[in-house]
Design an enzyme around this catalytic site. Structure first.
Site, mmCIF file in Angstrom:
data_model
loop_
_atom_site.group_PDB
_atom_site.id
_atom_site.type_symbol
_atom_site.label_atom_id
_atom_site.label_comp_id
_atom_site.label_asym_id
_atom_site.label_seq_id
_atom_site.Cartn_x
_atom_site.Cartn_y
_atom_site.Cartn_z
ATOM 1 N N GLU A 297 0.834 -1.198 0.000
ATOM 2 C CA GLU A 297 0.000 0.000 0.000
ATOM 3 C C GLU A 297 0.873 1.254 0.000
ATOM 4 O O GLU A 297 0.681 2.166 -0.806
ATOM 5 C CB GLU A 297 -0.903 -0.018 1.246
ATOM 6 C CG GLU A 297 -1.756 1.211 1.412
ATOM 7 C CD GLU A 297 -2.872 1.270 0.363
ATOM 8 O OE1 GLU A 297 -3.783 0.441 0.432
ATOM 9 O OE2 GLU A 297 -2.797 2.123 -0.518
ATOM 10 N N ASP A 301 1.319 4.044 -3.014
ATOM 11 C CA ASP A 301 0.879 5.423 -2.784
ATOM 12 C C ASP A 301 1.998 6.426 -3.047
ATOM 13 O O ASP A 301 1.800 7.423 -3.738
ATOM 14 C CB ASP A 301 0.361 5.592 -1.345
ATOM 15 C CG ASP A 301 -0.857 4.734 -1.048
ATOM 16 O OD1 ASP A 301 -1.372 4.088 -1.986
ATOM 17 O OD2 ASP A 301 -1.293 4.694 0.115
ATOM 18 N N SER A 527 -7.115 2.361 -3.901
ATOM 19 C CA SER A 527 -5.842 2.757 -3.310
ATOM 20 C C SER A 527 -4.907 3.364 -4.326
ATOM 21 O O SER A 527 -4.042 4.157 -3.985
ATOM 22 C CB SER A 527 -5.129 1.535 -2.734
ATOM 23 O OG SER A 527 -5.459 1.372 -1.407
ATOM 24 N N ASP A 568 -15.942 12.599 -18.551
ATOM 25 C CA ASP A 568 -17.140 11.946 -18.017
ATOM 26 C C ASP A 568 -17.073 10.456 -18.349
ATOM 27 O O ASP A 568 -16.933 10.077 -19.510
ATOM 28 C CB ASP A 568 -18.386 12.594 -18.647
ATOM 29 C CG ASP A 568 -19.663 12.184 -17.940
ATOM 30 O OD1 ASP A 568 -19.577 11.456 -16.927
ATOM 31 O OD2 ASP A 568 -20.744 12.595 -18.411
ATOM 32 N N ILE A 569 -17.155 9.612 -17.333
ATOM 33 C CA ILE A 569 -17.112 8.161 -17.541
ATOM 34 C C ILE A 569 -18.553 7.658 -17.567
ATOM 35 O O ILE A 569 -19.305 7.895 -16.612
ATOM 36 C CB ILE A 569 -16.322 7.461 -16.413
ATOM 37 C CG1 ILE A 569 -14.944 8.120 -16.212
ATOM 38 C CG2 ILE A 569 -16.192 5.963 -16.694
ATOM 39 C CD1 ILE A 569 -14.016 8.039 -17.396
ATOM 40 N N GLY A 587 -22.794 12.695 -16.821
ATOM 41 C CA GLY A 587 -22.825 13.537 -15.623
ATOM 42 C C GLY A 587 -22.378 12.743 -14.406
ATOM 43 O O GLY A 587 -21.850 11.620 -14.533
ATOM 44 N N ASP A 589 -22.126 10.305 -11.358
ATOM 45 C CA ASP A 589 -22.747 9.021 -11.025
ATOM 46 C C ASP A 589 -22.050 8.416 -9.817
ATOM 47 O O ASP A 589 -20.952 8.839 -9.443
ATOM 48 C CB ASP A 589 -22.695 8.065 -12.226
ATOM 49 C CG ASP A 589 -21.271 7.830 -12.701
ATOM 50 O OD1 ASP A 589 -20.511 7.159 -11.981
ATOM 51 O OD2 ASP A 589 -20.914 8.336 -13.793
#
Ligand SMILES: *[C@@H]1O[C@H](CO)[C@@H](O)[C@H](O)[C@H]1NC(C)=O
Ligand SMILES: *[C@@H]1O[C@H](CO)[C@@H](O)[C@H](O)[C@H]1NC(C)=O
Ligand SMILES: *[C@@H]1O[C@H](CO)[C@@H](O)[C@H](O)[C@H]1NC(C)=O
Ligand SMILES: *[C@@H]1O[C@H](CO)[C@@H](O)[C@H](O)[C@H]1NC(C)=O
Ligand SMILES: *[C@@H]1O[C@H](CO)[C@@H](O)[C@H](O)[C@H]1NC(C)=O
Ligand SMILES: *[C@@H]1O[C@H](CO)[C@@H](O)[C@H](O)[C@H]1NC(C)=O
Length: 610
Positions: A297, A301, A527, A568-569, A587, A589
Site C-alpha cells: 500500500e 501510494d 488505493s 465523463d465516464i 454527468g 454518477d
C-alpha cells in the site's frame, strides 16, 4: 488573529445554557450497540492491559467553522481562497471551558491529573492512558476480547458504556469502546491476479504529443500512461520553490521503501532519480527501510503520488497503531484507531502538506441502539468528530483526498461473495454500505476506473450514499440529476437518497506497475486512484501558486462547478450486496463521480475568476 465574539454571530446562539451540574454520580448509558455482526466475544479483557482512551468534547462553534469552510472554498464567494489560520480554526473547534472543567473534575475523581492528560491543539480531544480496570470503572462497563471471524484479528471492546448524567452534554464520544472498525488499505492485488503474469513489456517513455494513448496503458498503468490519459503535458514540470507540498498517510506499519521508490523512478520517472520523500513519524510510527518489509500500500501510494508531482516537496506520514492484537501474546498493544491520532498531529503543524492522500477506511456500519436502521462499525459519533477534524484542515487550505473503497456498493470486503450487507438491528435487512472517511462531506472521495478508449468505471469502485452525513449543497444539482434519472423504485430502501454521495471523482485503479520489495508487481484498488488524483491536485496547486493565488484547499465546492474539467465516464457499474450496483452515466454518477481529471482543462479552470 483570534475571532472576537462579535465576528462570530452564531456563537451566542450556540452557547447553550447548561444545567448546573447535579453531580449526580449515577451513570447513564451514553452509547450502546447490538453485538457486532462478524465478531465473536471471546474472553474477558486481560486485567493487566492498559488502554488509551480518547474523550471528544463538544465543539459548540462547529457550525461557524463549517460556514467559514464553505465560504473560503466556494469559487463564487468573495472570500474564496482566504483560508483560516491555525489559531482561527482552533478557536472555532474549541469546546466550552465548562466542558473542559467538568471533564477534568471527573478525571480528578479517578486520580487522573492534568499531567496524565494529552490535549489536542484545539483542546477538543482529551487522551488518557489507563489500566483497563479503571476504564471499566469510569465507564461502568466491562471490556471483552472480540475476535473478527473472517480475519481472526482480536480487539478489546464493549457494546455499551455509561457516564455520570451531568457529563452527557459535555462529552460527544469516548473511544475505543463501541467501535469495531478495522481500518484497512484499499489495495487489492486480488483484482489483478489475472493480469500480473502477463505484464506486457514496458514500452518506455512515450511522448505525449498526440491524443493517441499508448495501447500498453490498457493493461499496465505507468506515470506516462496517467500523463497521457489525464492530459498532463510531458514537459509540464511543477516548481519546487513556490511553497507547494504533497503528503501520503501510512498506517498499520506499512512502510514506504526508498529503494523501491528509486527503482520505480529509474523505470518510469528518470528525472526524479536521486530525489526522495520526507519521512514523518506520528506517535512513534516506524520507518523500517528493510526492503523485505516494504508495504504494498505504502509503496503504491508514494510511487504514484510523488512520481506524478515530482519535484513538489513530498512527505510520507507513518502513524503507529498496530493491527489488532493477539490476546494470547502478553504484549501491551495499542487498541486505538489511527485517524484521530494522525489528525491531532497534523492539526498541530504550522504547515501541513497542501494535498494529502489516504487509501485506508472502513465500513459505515452497525446499529446504535435507538437509531434507525443504519449500520455502523464506525460509530456515527466518532465519524462525525473525525470528519469535523477534516473540516479544520480544509478551512486551513489543505485538500484531503480519500479512496472510495473497493467493495462497489457493498462493504469493503474484497470478495463480493462474502459481502453480507445485512443490518445489525436484528432484522437482517440488506443495505448498501458506504465507506468512511470517504463518506465525510469535507473530503474528496476518489473512485476507480480501468481501460482506455474508453476509460470505464471498474466494478469494485466504492460508491453510494452515506447514512451518517446529509447531502452537502454542493452536490444538490449533480446528484439530484443522477437520482431523478434512476428508474422509479431502483434499490428502494437499500440506500439513503438524502445522504452525502460517493465518490466525487475517479481515476485509474487497475494494473499499476510498481516496485515492491525489489520486484515489479501489478496493483489494483481505489488505493491507486487516490494517490493518482492527489498527484494531479498537487500539479493544480502549482498552477495556482505560480499565478499568485492561494492553494485549492477543500476541493469539492469548486469541482462540482467545473464538471467540464473532467472526462465523463459513462460505462461501468459497481455491483455489491447481491445487486448490480449503480451505473456510470452521463454527468455525476455513484461509480465514478464527476469523472477522471483533464489537467489541460483544469489548469485553466482553477485560476479563472468566477
Ligand atoms: C482494452 O482491454 C479491454 C479488456 O481487456 C478490451 O476489451 C479492449 O478492446 C482494449 N482496448 C484497447 C484500446 O486496446
Ligand atoms: C529484513 O527483514 C527480514 C524479514 O523480516 C529478515 O529476515 C532480515 O534479517 C532483515 N534484514 C536486516 C538487515 O535486518
Ligand atoms: C518540505 O516539507 C518538510 C516537511 O513538511 C519540511 O520540513 C521542509 O522544510 C520542506 N522543504 C522545503 C524545501 O520546503
Ligand atoms: C439474523 O442473523 C443472525 C446471525 O446471522 C441470526 O442469528 C438471526 O436469527 C437472524 N435474524 C433474523 C430475524 O433473521
Ligand atoms: C443500469 O443499466 C442497465 C442497462 O441499461 C439497466 O438495465 C439497469 O436498470 C441500470 N441500473 C440502474 C441502477 O440504473
Ligand atoms: C483534455 O483537454 C484538452 C484541452 O482542452 C483536450 O484537447 C483533450 O482532448 C482533453 N482530453 C480528453 C481525454 O478529453
Amino acid at each position: 488573529m483570534r475571532f472576537t465574539q462579535s465576528s462570530l454571530p452564531f456563537l451566542t446562539l450556540l452557547s447553550v445554557v447548561f444545567a448546573v451540574p447535579s453531580k449526580d454520580p449515577a451513570p447513564e448509558v451514553k452509547e450502546s450497540i447490538n453485538p457486532p455482526r462478524g465478531w465473536t466475544l471471546r474472553s474477558a479483557a486481560p486485567s493487566h492491559h492498559t488502554i488509551e482512551l480518547r474523550i471528544g468534547l463538544p465543539q459548540p462553534s462547529f457550525p461557524v467553522l463549517e460556514k467559514h469552510l464553505y465560504e473560503v472554498s466556494d469559487p463564487f464567494h468573495e472570500r474564496y481562497g482566504q483560508h483560516l489560520t491555525k489559531a482561527e480554526v482552533e478557536a472555532l473547534a474549541a469546546p466550552h471551558q465548562e466542558s473542559i472543567d467538568l471533564v477534568s473534575e471527573w478525571l480528578a475523581t479517578h486520580s487522573i491529573g492534568e499531567s496524565d492528560i494529552r490535549r489536542s491543539p484545539a483542546r477538543d480531544w482529551v487522551t488518557i492512558k489507563i489500566p483497563i480496570t479503571l476504564a471499566e470503572k469510569m465507564l461502568d462497563t466491562t471490556y471483552h476480547v472480540w475476535t473478527h471471524d473472517a480475519s481472526g484479528d482480536s480487539i478489546l471492546r464493549t457494546t455499551s458504556y455509561s457516564l455520570p448524567k451531568h457529563l452527557h452534554p459535555h462529552i460527544d464520544v469516548i473511544q475505543p469502546t463501541t467501535m469495531f472498525a478495522r481500518f484497512k488499505g484499499y489495495r487489492s492485488t486480488i483484482h489483478d491476479i489475472d493480469r500480473s503474469p502477463s505484464l506486457p513489456a514496458y514500452t518506455g517513455d512515450s511522448t505525449n504529443s498526440g491524443a493517441v494513448i499508448d495501447p500498453s496503458c490498457n493493461t499496465t498503468i505507468t506515470i506516462s500512461c496517467l500523463q497521457q490519459l489525464y492530459s498532463v503535458p510531458s514537459d509540464f514540470t511543477p516548481s519546487a520553490h513556490v511553497g507547494n507540498s504533497i503528503g501520503v498517510t501510512g498506517y498499520l506499519e506499512k512502510f514506504a521503501n526508498r529503494q523501491d521508490l528509486q527503482s520505480f523512478y529509474a523505470d518510469q520517472r528518470p528525472e526524479a532519480v536521486g530525489s526522495t520523500f520526507n519521512f514523518v513519524s506520528v506517535k512513534g510510527g516506524l520507518n523500517d527501510q528493510n526492503l523485505s518489509n516494504a508495504g504494498g500500500e505504502a509503496d503504491l501510494d508514494v510511487q504514484f503520488a510523488f512520481g506524478l508531482s515530482f519535484p513538489v516537496n513530498s512527505t510520507f506520514f507513518s502513524t503507529a497503531g498496530h493491527p489488532p492484537f493477539i490476546p494470547d501474546i502478553n504484549t501491551p498493544m495499542d487498541t486505538n484507531e489511527p485517524y484521530a491520532d494522525w489528525l491531532d498531529f497534523i492539526l498541530a503543524q504550522e504547515k501541513p502538506p497542501l494535498a494529502i492522500s489516504t487509501s485506508y477506511g472502513d465500513d459505515e456500519q452497525f446499529l446504535t441502539v435507538g437509531v434507525p436502521w443504519f449500520q455502523k462499525t464506525v460509530p456515527e459519533s466518532f465519524a462525525r468528530r473525525v470528519c469535523a477534524g477534516f473540516a479544520q484542515l480544509g478551512a486551513r487550505g489543505v485538500s484531503l483526498v480519500f479512496s472510495s473503497g473497493d467493495g462497489g456498493v457493498g462493504d469493503g470486503d474484497d470478495n463480493p461473495a462474502t459481502q453480507t450487507c445485512l443490518t445489525n438491528d436484528g432484522k437482517n435487512q440488506t443495505k448498501f454500505i458506504p465507506e468512511f472517511p470517504a463518506s465525510c462531506p469535507f473530503v474528496t472521495a476518489v473512485g476507480g476506473t480501468e481501460s482506455i478508449e474508453p476509460e470505464i468505471g471498474v466494478f469494485f469502485s466504492g460508491g453510494g450514499f452515506s447514512n451518517f452525513f446529509a447531502r452537502p449543497s454542493y452536490q444538490d444539482k449533480a446528484v439530484g440529476k443522477f437520482l431523478s434519472a434512476l428508474p422509479k423504485g431502483t434499490f428502494e430502501g437499500l440506500f439513503n437518497p438524502n445522504g452525502r454521495a460517493i465518490p466525487d471523482v475517479a481515476a485509474q485503479g487497475v494494473g499499476f506497475r510498481i516496485f515492491l520489495r525489489g520486484q515489479i508487481v501489478s496493483m489494483a484498488g481505489t488505493s491507486a486512484s487516490s494517490p493518482t488524483f492527489t498527484g494531479i491536485v498537487a500539479l493544480l496547486n502549482d498552477v495556482r501558486l505560480r499565478a499568485g493565488q492561494p492553494p485549492l484547499g477543500f476541493l469539492n465546492p469548486l469541482l462540482y462547478t467545473i464538471p467540464e474539467g473532467f472526462n465523463d465516464i459513462t460505462i461501468g457499474n459497481n455491483p455489491g450486496c447481491g445487486t448490480k450496483g449503480f451505473n456510470a452515466t452521463t454527468g455525476w454518477d455513484a461509480v465514478t463521480g464527476l469523472g477522471t481529471p483533464n489537467f489541460s482543462k483544469l489548469r485553466d479552470l482553477v485560476i479563472r475568476k468566477y
